[in-house]
Design a protein around this motif. Structure first.
Motif, PDB file in Angstrom:
ATOM      1  N   LEU A 100      -6.174  -5.087  -0.110  1.00 26.11           N
ATOM      2  CA  LEU A 100      -6.309  -3.794  -0.271  1.00 26.11           C
ATOM      3  C   LEU A 100      -7.040  -3.432  -1.575  1.00 26.11           C
ATOM      4  O   LEU A 100      -7.258  -4.305  -2.354  1.00 26.11           O
TER       5      LEU A 100
ATOM      6  N   VAL B 130      -7.949  -0.584  -4.389  1.00 24.03           N
ATOM      7  CA  VAL B 130      -7.406   0.409  -5.115  1.00 24.03           C
ATOM      8  C   VAL B 130      -8.250   1.115  -5.935  1.00 24.03           C
ATOM      9  O   VAL B 130      -8.671   0.403  -6.908  1.00 24.03           O
TER      10      VAL B 130
ATOM     11  N   LEU C  83       2.093   1.886  -3.570  1.00 24.02           N
ATOM     12  CA  LEU C  83       1.014   2.205  -4.415  1.00 24.02           C
ATOM     13  C   LEU C  83       0.492   3.660  -4.091  1.00 24.02           C
ATOM     14  O   LEU C  83       0.058   4.450  -4.897  1.00 24.02           O
ATOM     15  N   ARG C  84       0.807   4.259  -2.836  1.00 17.98           N
ATOM     16  CA  ARG C  84       0.207   5.588  -2.451  1.00 17.98           C
ATOM     17  C   ARG C  84       1.255   6.691  -3.321  1.00 17.98           C
ATOM     18  O   ARG C  84       0.916   7.824  -3.362  1.00 17.98           O
ATOM     19  N   GLU C  85       2.498   6.019  -4.007  1.00 18.07           N
ATOM     20  CA  GLU C  85       3.250   6.843  -4.528  1.00 18.07           C
ATOM     21  C   GLU C  85       2.671   7.278  -5.919  1.00 18.07           C
ATOM     22  O   GLU C  85       3.018   8.336  -6.597  1.00 18.07           O
TER      23      GLU C  85
ATOM     24  N   ASP D  93      -3.214  10.440  -8.374  1.00 16.88           N
ATOM     25  CA  ASP D  93      -4.539   9.979  -8.320  1.00 16.88           C
ATOM     26  C   ASP D  93      -5.137   8.571  -8.087  1.00 16.88           C
ATOM     27  O   ASP D  93      -6.038   7.875  -8.789  1.00 16.88           O
ATOM     28  N   THR D  94      -4.372   7.993  -7.087  1.00 15.15           N
ATOM     29  CA  THR D  94      -4.847   6.576  -6.604  1.00 15.15           C
ATOM     30  C   THR D  94      -5.275   6.610  -5.174  1.00 15.15           C
ATOM     31  O   THR D  94      -4.506   7.343  -4.263  1.00 15.15           O
ATOM     32  N   ALA D  95      -6.464   6.105  -4.953  1.00 20.87           N
ATOM     33  CA  ALA D  95      -6.829   6.151  -3.437  1.00 20.87           C
ATOM     34  C   ALA D  95      -6.788   4.754  -3.036  1.00 20.87           C
ATOM     35  O   ALA D  95      -7.023   3.564  -3.739  1.00 20.87           O
ATOM     36  N   ILE D  96      -6.166   4.147  -1.823  1.00 20.22           N
ATOM     37  CA  ILE D  96      -5.951   2.994  -1.326  1.00 20.22           C
ATOM     38  C   ILE D  96      -6.727   2.970  -0.210  1.00 20.22           C
ATOM     39  O   ILE D  96      -6.813   3.809   0.867  1.00 20.22           O
TER      40      ILE D  96
ATOM     41  N   GLY E 228       0.839  -1.168  -0.001  1.00 23.21           N
ATOM     42  CA  GLY E 228       0.041  -0.153  -0.143  1.00 23.21           C
ATOM     43  C   GLY E 228       0.955   1.049   0.041  1.00 23.21           C
ATOM     44  O   GLY E 228       0.389   2.334  -0.472  1.00 23.21           O
ATOM     45  N   ARG E 229       1.926   1.190   0.759  1.00 23.68           N
ATOM     46  CA  ARG E 229       2.859   2.420   0.731  1.00 23.68           C
ATOM     47  C   ARG E 229       3.356   2.637  -0.595  1.00 23.68           C
ATOM     48  O   ARG E 229       3.762   3.734  -1.075  1.00 23.68           O
TER      49      ARG E 229
END
Length: 128
Positions: free
Chosen positions: A63, A65, A33-35, A38-41, A30-31
């Motif tokens: 998760l 996404v 992917l947060r990079e 415009d992506t909400a986790i 998740g960390r």
């Protein structure tokens, strides 16, 4: 812009991960992917917590996404997952969107590329 939700389930090719390990792996992914822009986790709701539990109702090791419906956005999510899986031979992630599942684990890059192309072609455009 329309969005699509992707479920990512973290697992292991080797010995089964316990709940805490699965959750730690999911948090690490998740960390990464947060990079992405415009992506909400998030963590999908697993329904009511089991009786006697500490009240956690999210699904462990899973998760949610949410990204824009585009080849670029879906491709970026898959690429982050692929890089994360490649860091450790036993890692495995099941990528699910609208009922289509893609397991990313020990497959070759070429095999994953072909599967990703199918998923992105199918779900990377807004539905009419």
């Amino acid at each position: 812009m329309p969005t699509v939700s992707v479920l990512l389930t973290v697992a292991s090719e080797g010995p089964e991960l316990d709940a805490e390990e699965r959750d730690e792996h999911a948090a690490e992914l998740g960390r990464a992917l947060r990079e992405l822009p415009d992506t909400a986790i998030g963590v999908p709701d697993g329904g009511p917590a089991p009786e006697g539990s500490k009240g956690v109702s999210g699904l462990l090791g899973v998760l949610s996404v949410t990204v824009a419906v585009s080849r670029k956005a879906l491709g970026a999510v898959v690429e982050v997952v692929r890089r994360w899986v490649a860091l450790e031979a036993s890692r495995k992630v099941v990528f699910e969107v609208d009922g289509d599942k893609l397991e990313i684990s020990g497959a070759t890059s070429d095999q994953i590329d072909r599967l990703v192309a199918v998923i992105v072609d199918r779900h990377g455009r807004p539905k009419p």
